[in-house]
Design a protein around this motif. Structure first.
Motif, PDB file in Angstrom:
ATOM      1  N   ILE A  48       0.841  -1.191   0.000  1.00  0.00           N
ATOM      2  CA  ILE A  48       0.000   0.000   0.000  1.00  0.00           C
ATOM      3  C   ILE A  48       0.876   1.241   0.000  1.00  0.00           C
ATOM      4  N   ALA A  49       0.355   2.283  -0.609  1.00  0.00           N
ATOM      5  CA  ALA A  49       1.007   3.588  -0.602  1.00  0.00           C
ATOM      6  C   ALA A  49      -0.073   4.638  -0.370  1.00  0.00           C
ATOM      7  N   PHE A  50       0.254   5.656   0.406  1.00  0.00           N
ATOM      8  CA  PHE A  50      -0.680   6.742   0.658  1.00  0.00           C
ATOM      9  C   PHE A  50      -0.213   7.990  -0.077  1.00  0.00           C
ATOM     10  N   LEU A  51      -1.182   8.806  -0.478  1.00  0.00           N
ATOM     11  CA  LEU A  51      -0.884  10.127  -1.035  1.00  0.00           C
ATOM     12  C   LEU A  51      -1.865  11.108  -0.427  1.00  0.00           C
ATOM     13  N   ASP A  52      -1.358  12.096   0.308  1.00  0.00           N
ATOM     14  CA  ASP A  52      -2.235  13.136   0.818  1.00  0.00           C
ATOM     15  C   ASP A  52      -2.794  13.933  -0.346  1.00  0.00           C
ATOM     16  N   SER A  53      -4.020  14.411  -0.199  1.00  0.00           N
ATOM     17  CA  SER A  53      -4.703  15.026  -1.331  1.00  0.00           C
ATOM     18  C   SER A  53      -4.139  16.387  -1.708  1.00  0.00           C
ATOM     19  N   ASP A  54      -3.220  16.932  -0.917  1.00  0.00           N
ATOM     20  CA  ASP A  54      -2.577  18.191  -1.294  1.00  0.00           C
ATOM     21  C   ASP A  54      -1.150  17.981  -1.797  1.00  0.00           C
ATOM     22  N   ASP A  55      -0.737  16.718  -1.962  1.00  0.00           N
ATOM     23  CA  ASP A  55       0.606  16.419  -2.455  1.00  0.00           C
ATOM     24  C   ASP A  55       0.557  15.843  -3.871  1.00  0.00           C
ATOM     25  N   LEU A  56       1.732  15.725  -4.472  1.00  0.00           N
ATOM     26  CA  LEU A  56       1.843  15.223  -5.845  1.00  0.00           C
ATOM     27  C   LEU A  56       2.996  14.228  -5.943  1.00  0.00           C
ATOM     28  N   TRP A  57       2.867  13.289  -6.880  1.00  0.00           N
ATOM     29  CA  TRP A  57       3.940  12.345  -7.171  1.00  0.00           C
ATOM     30  C   TRP A  57       4.590  12.653  -8.513  1.00  0.00           C
ATOM     31  N   MET A  58       5.895  12.430  -8.586  1.00  0.00           N
ATOM     32  CA  MET A  58       6.585  12.428  -9.870  1.00  0.00           C
ATOM     33  C   MET A  58       6.177  11.172 -10.638  1.00  0.00           C
ATOM     34  N   PRO A  59       6.217  11.207 -11.970  1.00  0.00           N
ATOM     35  CA  PRO A  59       5.718  10.068 -12.763  1.00  0.00           C
ATOM     36  C   PRO A  59       6.406   8.738 -12.460  1.00  0.00           C
ATOM     37  N   GLN A  60       7.659   8.751 -12.016  1.00  0.00           N
ATOM     38  CA  GLN A  60       8.392   7.506 -11.786  1.00  0.00           C
ATOM     39  C   GLN A  60       8.311   7.020 -10.338  1.00  0.00           C
ATOM     40  N   LYS A  61       7.526   7.666  -9.499  1.00  0.00           N
ATOM     41  CA  LYS A  61       7.549   7.368  -8.072  1.00  0.00           C
ATOM     42  C   LYS A  61       7.270   5.894  -7.799  1.00  0.00           C
ATOM     43  N   LEU A  62       6.145   5.386  -8.252  1.00  0.00           N
ATOM     44  CA  LEU A  62       5.798   3.995  -7.956  1.00  0.00           C
ATOM     45  C   LEU A  62       6.747   3.008  -8.640  1.00  0.00           C
ATOM     46  N   GLU A  63       7.083   3.275  -9.867  1.00  0.00           N
ATOM     47  CA  GLU A  63       7.991   2.376 -10.595  1.00  0.00           C
ATOM     48  C   GLU A  63       9.312   2.219  -9.845  1.00  0.00           C
ATOM     49  N   ARG A  64       9.894   3.330  -9.431  1.00  0.00           N
ATOM     50  CA  ARG A  64      11.184   3.286  -8.749  1.00  0.00           C
ATOM     51  C   ARG A  64      11.055   2.662  -7.354  1.00  0.00           C
ATOM     52  N   GLN A  65       9.969   2.970  -6.662  1.00  0.00           N
ATOM     53  CA  GLN A  65       9.835   2.472  -5.300  1.00  0.00           C
ATOM     54  C   GLN A  65       9.485   0.987  -5.266  1.00  0.00           C
ATOM     55  N   LEU A  66       8.675   0.535  -6.200  1.00  0.00           N
ATOM     56  CA  LEU A  66       8.380  -0.899  -6.285  1.00  0.00           C
ATOM     57  C   LEU A  66       9.645  -1.685  -6.603  1.00  0.00           C
ATOM     58  N   ALA A  67      10.481  -1.149  -7.486  1.00  0.00           N
ATOM     59  CA  ALA A  67      11.753  -1.806  -7.806  1.00  0.00           C
ATOM     60  C   ALA A  67      12.632  -1.869  -6.559  1.00  0.00           C
ATOM     61  N   PHE A  68      12.622  -0.816  -5.764  1.00  0.00           N
ATOM     62  CA  PHE A  68      13.399  -0.800  -4.522  1.00  0.00           C
ATOM     63  C   PHE A  68      12.912  -1.887  -3.564  1.00  0.00           C
ATOM     64  N   MET A  69      11.590  -2.022  -3.422  1.00  0.00           N
ATOM     65  CA  MET A  69      11.048  -3.026  -2.508  1.00  0.00           C
ATOM     66  C   MET A  69      11.313  -4.446  -3.005  1.00  0.00           C
ATOM     67  N   ARG A  70      11.292  -4.647  -4.316  1.00  0.00           N
ATOM     68  CA  ARG A  70      11.610  -5.974  -4.858  1.00  0.00           C
ATOM     69  C   ARG A  70      13.075  -6.317  -4.620  1.00  0.00           C
ATOM     70  N   ALA A  71      13.938  -5.312  -4.654  1.00  0.00           N
ATOM     71  CA  ALA A  71      15.374  -5.541  -4.457  1.00  0.00           C
ATOM     72  C   ALA A  71      15.737  -5.718  -2.981  1.00  0.00           C
ATOM     73  N   HIS A  72      14.828  -5.308  -2.090  1.00  0.00           N
ATOM     74  CA  HIS A  72      15.072  -5.401  -0.648  1.00  0.00           C
ATOM     75  C   HIS A  72      13.923  -6.187  -0.023  1.00  0.00           C
ATOM     76  N   HIS A  73      13.998  -7.501  -0.129  1.00  0.00           N
ATOM     77  CA  HIS A  73      12.890  -8.367   0.283  1.00  0.00           C
ATOM     78  C   HIS A  73      12.585  -8.268   1.776  1.00  0.00           C
ATOM     79  N   ASP A  74      13.585  -7.944   2.573  1.00  0.00           N
ATOM     80  CA  ASP A  74      13.382  -7.866   4.017  1.00  0.00           C
ATOM     81  C   ASP A  74      12.856  -6.506   4.471  1.00  0.00           C
ATOM     82  N   CYS A  75      12.723  -5.587   3.562  1.00  0.00           N
ATOM     83  CA  CYS A  75      12.278  -4.235   3.900  1.00  0.00           C
ATOM     84  C   CYS A  75      10.748  -4.209   3.945  1.00  0.00           C
ATOM     85  N   ALA A  76      10.185  -3.849   5.108  1.00  0.00           N
ATOM     86  CA  ALA A  76       8.726  -3.811   5.257  1.00  0.00           C
ATOM     87  C   ALA A  76       8.144  -2.455   4.926  1.00  0.00           C
ATOM     88  N   ILE A  77       8.966  -1.405   5.008  1.00  0.00           N
ATOM     89  CA  ILE A  77       8.503  -0.042   4.744  1.00  0.00           C
ATOM     90  C   ILE A  77       9.667   0.778   4.215  1.00  0.00           C
TER      91      ILE A  77
END
Length: 318
Positions: free
Chosen positions: A84-113
């Motif tokens: 899960i990912a949260f986004l406050d309604s007054d904030d914005l994401w860069m277009p690559q945010k999820l792509e880069r962060q999902l890749a990070f989580m896949r590369a770090h299997h022991d990372c919960a957050i």
């Protein structure tokens, strides 16, 4: 097919800003996601504006106004992705945010957050956060006691972790993220993708921190609850008690200046109790927590009978 991540946007009376936030999610590159927007009882046409968006990856739900904790919890309750990912309604994401962060989580299997870095905007102008707000990885529990070092819009976590902790505390109309991050950081290090992939916007009308008075009373409850957990030991326990004493002293001083003497004495007594709780919880600690909860939910009367200094709990008659 189940998405890799469920994105949850809670919103209340931000019809223009939330549409920009939604657009920043729908514009994500190379990421499998589902978007859940939870309208927290808006009265400005937010739900109607969101309902006009024709997007299969997006679901809009409306609930009675209960605050951001309740809205986020509702979103997670209907989420079905492993992260899960949260986004406050007054904030914005860069277009690559999820792509880069999902890749990070896949590369770090022991990372919960984990989280990314951010760009800070205030009143439409870019500002530089202070050194104490600098994002870092690893064990940041002690540093997070004084400064909330995880941003809801920048983080991603495994859904099992969120559910195992019961989510956000819905009693807390503010600082609910501070409370949850500390509960997580007691047992989990945080990962950091050191790229500014979130734009955090502040200084606008309706910002929660400007509309909820005395936010430290919520942080005091969060810290007191931590001290009730016997797994909190050593340096972490002493640090938690020290910050609790600081915040109680400041808040009690403010209450005294406003003439709320009985409540000020209660928080002064909690401050004294923290000396004992820095060693271990005692029988007075649960009573202190219940009294704070009662005050936050308006279930307590105004009169408080302060106890002696060693007994930090004042009685409030409902």
């Amino acid at each position: 097919m189940t998405a890799d991540v469920s994105v949850i946007i809670p919103t209340y009376n931000r019809s223009a800003m939330v549409l920009e936030a939604v657009e920043s999610v729908l514009g994500q590159t190379h990421a499998s996601f589902g978007l859940i927007v939870v309208d927290d009882g808006s009265t400005d046409g937010t739900f109607e504006e969101l309902s006009r968006i024709n997007e299969q990856r997006m679901r809009v739900v409306r609930i009675a106004n209960g605050g951001p904790a309740a809205a986020r919890n509702h979103g997670v309750a209907i989420a079905n992705a492993p992260m899960i990912a949260f986004l406050d309604s007054d904030d914005l994401w860069m277009p690559q945010k999820l792509e880069r962060q999902l890749a990070f989580m896949r590369a770090h299997h022991d990372c919960a957050i984990s989280q990314t870095d951010e760009i800070w905007m205030r009143g439409g102008r870019r500002v530089n956060p202070g050194l104490r707000h600098r994002k870092r990885a690893g064990d940041i529990f002690v540093d997070s006691l004084r400064t909330c070092l995880i941003s809801p819009s920048a983080m991603i976590m495994r859904i099992e972790l969120f559910r195992s902790l019961g989510g956000f505390n819905e009693i807390m109309r503010a600082a609910e993220d501070y409370d949850l991050w500390l509960r997580i950081l007691m047992n989990h290090p945080v990962g950091l993708l050191d790229e500014a992939l979130v734009t955090r916007r502040a200084g606008h009308p309706g910002q929660l921190s400007a509309t909820i008075p005395a936010i430290d009373r919520f942080r005091i409850l969060a810290l007191t609850k931590l001290l009730a957990d016997e797994r909190l030991v050593g340096e972490r326990r002493f640090a938690t008690a020290a910050v609790l004493r600081e915040k109680c002293g400041i808040y009690a001083g403010g209450l005294t200046r406003r003439g709320e003497i009985a409540r000020a004495k209660f928080y002064d007594n909690v401050r004294e109790g923290a000396l004992a709780w820095s060693e271990r919880p005692d029988s007075e600690l649960p009573r202190a927590i219940e009294t704070m909860r009662a005050m936050l939910t308006n279930k307590a009367a105004q009169s408080v009978i302060p106890s002696k200094a060693r007994n930090p709990v004042s009685s409030i008659n409902a």
